[in-house]
Write a protein that holds these residues in place. Structure first.
Motif, mmCIF file in Angstrom:
data_model
loop_
_atom_site.group_PDB
_atom_site.id
_atom_site.type_symbol
_atom_site.label_atom_id
_atom_site.label_comp_id
_atom_site.label_asym_id
_atom_site.label_seq_id
_atom_site.Cartn_x
_atom_site.Cartn_y
_atom_site.Cartn_z
ATOM 1 N N ALA A 107 7.282 7.723 2.548
ATOM 2 C CA ALA A 107 7.071 6.413 1.930
ATOM 3 C C ALA A 107 8.345 5.572 1.988
ATOM 4 N N GLU A 108 9.469 6.169 1.666
ATOM 5 C CA GLU A 108 10.737 5.420 1.682
ATOM 6 C C GLU A 108 11.061 4.919 3.088
ATOM 7 N N ARG A 109 10.842 5.763 4.074
ATOM 8 C CA ARG A 109 11.083 5.360 5.471
ATOM 9 C C ARG A 109 10.158 4.215 5.872
ATOM 10 N N TRP A 110 8.883 4.299 5.501
ATOM 11 C CA TRP A 110 7.919 3.242 5.838
ATOM 12 C C TRP A 110 8.218 1.958 5.089
ATOM 13 N N LEU A 111 8.645 2.062 3.840
ATOM 14 C CA LEU A 111 9.004 0.864 3.073
ATOM 15 C C LEU A 111 10.163 0.134 3.752
ATOM 16 N N LYS B 112 3.603 5.873 -5.531
ATOM 17 C CA LYS B 112 3.466 6.016 -6.984
ATOM 18 C C LYS B 112 2.249 6.856 -7.368
ATOM 19 N N ALA B 113 1.180 6.751 -6.591
ATOM 20 C CA ALA B 113 -0.051 7.485 -6.883
ATOM 21 C C ALA B 113 -0.010 8.930 -6.383
ATOM 22 N N GLN C 161 0.819 -1.201 0.000
ATOM 23 C CA GLN C 161 0.000 0.000 0.000
ATOM 24 C C GLN C 161 0.859 1.259 0.000
ATOM 25 N N VAL C 162 1.949 1.235 0.734
ATOM 26 C CA VAL C 162 2.866 2.387 0.737
ATOM 27 C C VAL C 162 3.500 2.559 -0.639
#
Length: 115
Positions: A90-94, A81-82, A75-76
């Motif tokens: 997002a990068e930190r959560w990924l 991307k969206a 989802q992240v």
């Protein structure tokens, strides 16, 4: 072992809290709901897995937590991307969800040795 003393549980709680706080910025309610549900599911299933009496049940719930971390990662990735999520967030959560997944896999592997 107490779940609330586990580093992986604490990290999953922090990830969930971050997702909930950030979610107020997300206007797509369907995406926001899925993101927060998967984030909340990670520490919840860790806690349930640790509290289970049998090793088999424990592994099952840790597996659910691991699957929720994979769902959150997806989802992240899509949210990034969206354009729903800031790239740095997002990068930190990924990265964090990948690390949580790896820790859970190691815990499950160790517990399987006792079955």
């Amino acid at each position: 072992m107490k779940f609330d003393r586990m580093d992986v549980w604490m990290r999953a709680v922090e990830l969930s809290v971050e997702a909930y706080k950030y979610s107020t910025k997300i206007r797509d309610y369907g995406f926001r709901d899925q993101l927060t549900r998967s984030a909340l599911s990670i520490p919840s299933n860790i806690a349930e897995g640790v509290e289970r009496e049998s090793i088999k049940e424990s592994i099952n719930f840790l597996s659910y937590a691991k699957a929720s971390a994979g769902e959150f990662y997806t989802q992240v990735f899509i949210g990034k991307k969206a354009g729903f999520l800031d790239i740095d967030v997002a990068e930190r959560w990924l990265q964090e969800s990948k690390e949580i997944t790896a820790i859970l896999a190691a815990i499950m592997k160790k517990r399987r040795q006792f079955t």
